[in-house]
Design a protein around this motif. Structure first.
Motif, mmCIF file in Angstrom:
data_model
loop_
_atom_site.group_PDB
_atom_site.id
_atom_site.type_symbol
_atom_site.label_atom_id
_atom_site.label_comp_id
_atom_site.label_asym_id
_atom_site.label_seq_id
_atom_site.Cartn_x
_atom_site.Cartn_y
_atom_site.Cartn_z
ATOM 1 N N ARG A 195 -42.656 40.061 -17.355
ATOM 2 C CA ARG A 195 -43.469 39.792 -16.167
ATOM 3 C C ARG A 195 -44.391 40.957 -15.827
ATOM 4 N N ALA A 196 -43.982 42.166 -16.125
ATOM 5 C CA ALA A 196 -44.835 43.322 -15.832
ATOM 6 C C ALA A 196 -46.143 43.246 -16.612
ATOM 7 N N VAL A 197 -46.074 42.770 -17.867
ATOM 8 C CA VAL A 197 -47.283 42.622 -18.684
ATOM 9 C C VAL A 197 -48.165 41.523 -18.095
ATOM 10 N N ALA A 198 -47.561 40.393 -17.772
ATOM 11 C CA ALA A 198 -48.312 39.282 -17.196
ATOM 12 C C ALA A 198 -48.965 39.690 -15.878
ATOM 13 N N PHE A 199 -48.248 40.431 -15.074
ATOM 14 C CA PHE A 199 -48.787 40.893 -13.794
ATOM 15 C C PHE A 199 -50.037 41.744 -14.017
ATOM 16 N N GLU A 200 -49.982 42.640 -14.989
ATOM 17 C CA GLU A 200 -51.127 43.522 -15.258
ATOM 18 C C GLU A 200 -52.311 42.755 -15.841
ATOM 19 N N VAL A 201 -52.048 41.753 -16.698
ATOM 20 C CA VAL A 201 -53.141 40.934 -17.239
ATOM 21 C C VAL A 201 -53.865 40.240 -16.098
ATOM 22 N N PHE A 202 -53.109 39.636 -15.184
ATOM 23 C CA PHE A 202 -53.755 38.948 -14.071
ATOM 24 C C PHE A 202 -54.438 39.937 -13.133
ATOM 25 N N ALA A 203 -53.861 41.119 -12.974
ATOM 26 C CA ALA A 203 -54.488 42.137 -12.124
ATOM 27 C C ALA A 203 -55.872 42.499 -12.659
ATOM 28 N N VAL A 204 -56.003 42.618 -13.969
ATOM 29 C CA VAL A 204 -57.307 42.918 -14.576
ATOM 30 C C VAL A 204 -58.272 41.759 -14.339
ATOM 31 N N LEU A 205 -57.808 40.535 -14.537
ATOM 32 C CA LEU A 205 -58.668 39.363 -14.362
ATOM 33 C C LEU A 205 -59.100 39.167 -12.913
ATOM 34 N N TYR A 227 -48.541 30.404 -14.201
ATOM 35 C CA TYR A 227 -47.798 30.965 -15.320
ATOM 36 C C TYR A 227 -47.650 32.480 -15.205
ATOM 37 N N PHE A 228 -48.270 33.061 -14.178
ATOM 38 C CA PHE A 228 -48.174 34.496 -13.941
ATOM 39 C C PHE A 228 -47.208 34.760 -12.792
ATOM 40 N N SER A 229 -46.681 35.980 -12.749
ATOM 41 C CA SER A 229 -45.680 36.298 -11.735
ATOM 42 C C SER A 229 -46.291 36.639 -10.390
ATOM 43 N N GLY A 230 -47.561 36.817 -10.325
ATOM 44 C CA GLY A 230 -48.220 37.166 -9.072
ATOM 45 C C GLY A 230 -49.505 37.896 -9.379
ATOM 46 N N ALA A 231 -50.189 38.298 -8.347
ATOM 47 C CA ALA A 231 -51.437 39.027 -8.533
ATOM 48 C C ALA A 231 -51.792 39.755 -7.254
ATOM 49 N N PRO A 232 -52.340 40.947 -7.396
ATOM 50 C CA PRO A 232 -52.776 41.647 -6.189
ATOM 51 C C PRO A 232 -53.825 40.822 -5.456
ATOM 52 N N ASN A 233 -53.695 40.732 -4.161
ATOM 53 C CA ASN A 233 -54.618 40.003 -3.290
ATOM 54 C C ASN A 233 -54.569 38.487 -3.460
ATOM 55 N N TRP A 234 -53.716 37.975 -4.332
ATOM 56 C CA TRP A 234 -53.625 36.532 -4.582
ATOM 57 C C TRP A 234 -52.177 36.047 -4.525
ATOM 58 N N SER A 235 -51.293 36.814 -3.976
ATOM 59 C CA SER A 235 -49.859 36.506 -4.031
ATOM 60 C C SER A 235 -49.512 35.135 -3.464
ATOM 61 N N HIS A 277 -47.158 28.144 -8.203
ATOM 62 C CA HIS A 277 -45.821 28.084 -8.801
ATOM 63 C C HIS A 277 -45.098 26.851 -8.265
ATOM 64 N N TYR A 278 -45.221 26.621 -6.980
ATOM 65 C CA TYR A 278 -44.590 25.475 -6.340
ATOM 66 C C TYR A 278 -45.084 24.170 -6.957
ATOM 67 N N VAL A 279 -46.397 24.047 -7.123
ATOM 68 C CA VAL A 279 -46.974 22.822 -7.692
ATOM 69 C C VAL A 279 -46.418 22.587 -9.096
ATOM 70 N N LEU A 280 -46.375 23.637 -9.902
ATOM 71 C CA LEU A 280 -45.871 23.522 -11.268
ATOM 72 C C LEU A 280 -44.391 23.146 -11.278
ATOM 73 N N ALA A 281 -43.599 23.839 -10.469
ATOM 74 C CA ALA A 281 -42.156 23.572 -10.431
ATOM 75 C C ALA A 281 -41.860 22.173 -9.890
ATOM 76 N N LEU A 282 -42.540 21.780 -8.819
ATOM 77 C CA LEU A 282 -42.330 20.446 -8.252
ATOM 78 C C LEU A 282 -42.699 19.376 -9.274
ATOM 79 N N SER A 283 -43.825 19.537 -9.918
ATOM 80 C CA SER A 283 -44.296 18.532 -10.872
ATOM 81 C C SER A 283 -43.350 18.405 -12.063
ATOM 82 N N LYS A 284 -42.925 19.534 -12.622
ATOM 83 C CA LYS A 284 -42.010 19.483 -13.763
ATOM 84 C C LYS A 284 -40.648 18.916 -13.371
ATOM 85 N N GLY A 285 -40.157 19.312 -12.210
ATOM 86 C CA GLY A 285 -38.879 18.787 -11.736
ATOM 87 C C GLY A 285 -38.954 17.295 -11.469
#
Length: 160
Positions: free
Chosen positions: A143-153, A40-48, A55-63
């Protein structure tokens, strides 16, 4: 990294393809994929790459769930958050804030929520209140907010 991408995307797709046709012929069946709340996040440093694979798993499953509507076969994706499994050690995530926060769900609770959702025909399930909040923070906001939340986590902390 290549092995993780193969497992999360290629193997998932191959297994789905392998088992889907017999389910369609029987006009019943369930597909349960394991995603992650990070999808649900747009990405993360060191975890891209990991985030992209989920994202693929979520998109494939929903589709797939939409494509299978009316066939008797259903697809569900469970998106757990930080869970005390071997993944934490294998992914070298023992020092990440997300994995040190209290209140993580047990594997048993996640499995039970996933099974219930799958049997009830839900397309997606996010077990746990904290994980639902994380998904909310990642999904509807810029997405910028989501990116920063995940960056902190995903930041490393001191040794436990």
């Amino acid at each position: 990294m290549t092995d993780m991408l193969k497992l999360n995307m290629l193997v998932l797709s191959q297994l789905t393809h392998l088992f889907l046709q017999p389910m369609l012929e029987r006009k019943r069946g369930r597909i349960l994929n394991v995603g992650s709340v990070v999808a649900y996040f747009s990405g993360a440093p060191n975890w891209s790459a990991y985030v992209a694979s989920k994202h693929y798993v979520l998109a494939l499953s929903k589709g797939l769930a939409r494509e299978l509507k009316g066939t008797g076969v259903m697809a569900t994706v469970v998106s757990p958050g930080a869970t005390g499994t071997d993944f934490v050690r294998t992914a070298d995530a023992t020092h990440m804030r997300a994995y040190r926060a209290p209140g993580g769900l047990s594997v048993e609770k996640i499995a039970a929520a996933a099974y219930r959702a799958c049997q009830n025909g839900k397309v997606a399930v996010i077990p746990g209140a904290f994980n639902k909040i994380l998904a909310f923070l990642g999904k509807p906001h810029p997405r910028a907010v989501a990116f920063e939340v995940f960056a902190v986590l995903s930041q490393k902390t001191e040794q436990p």
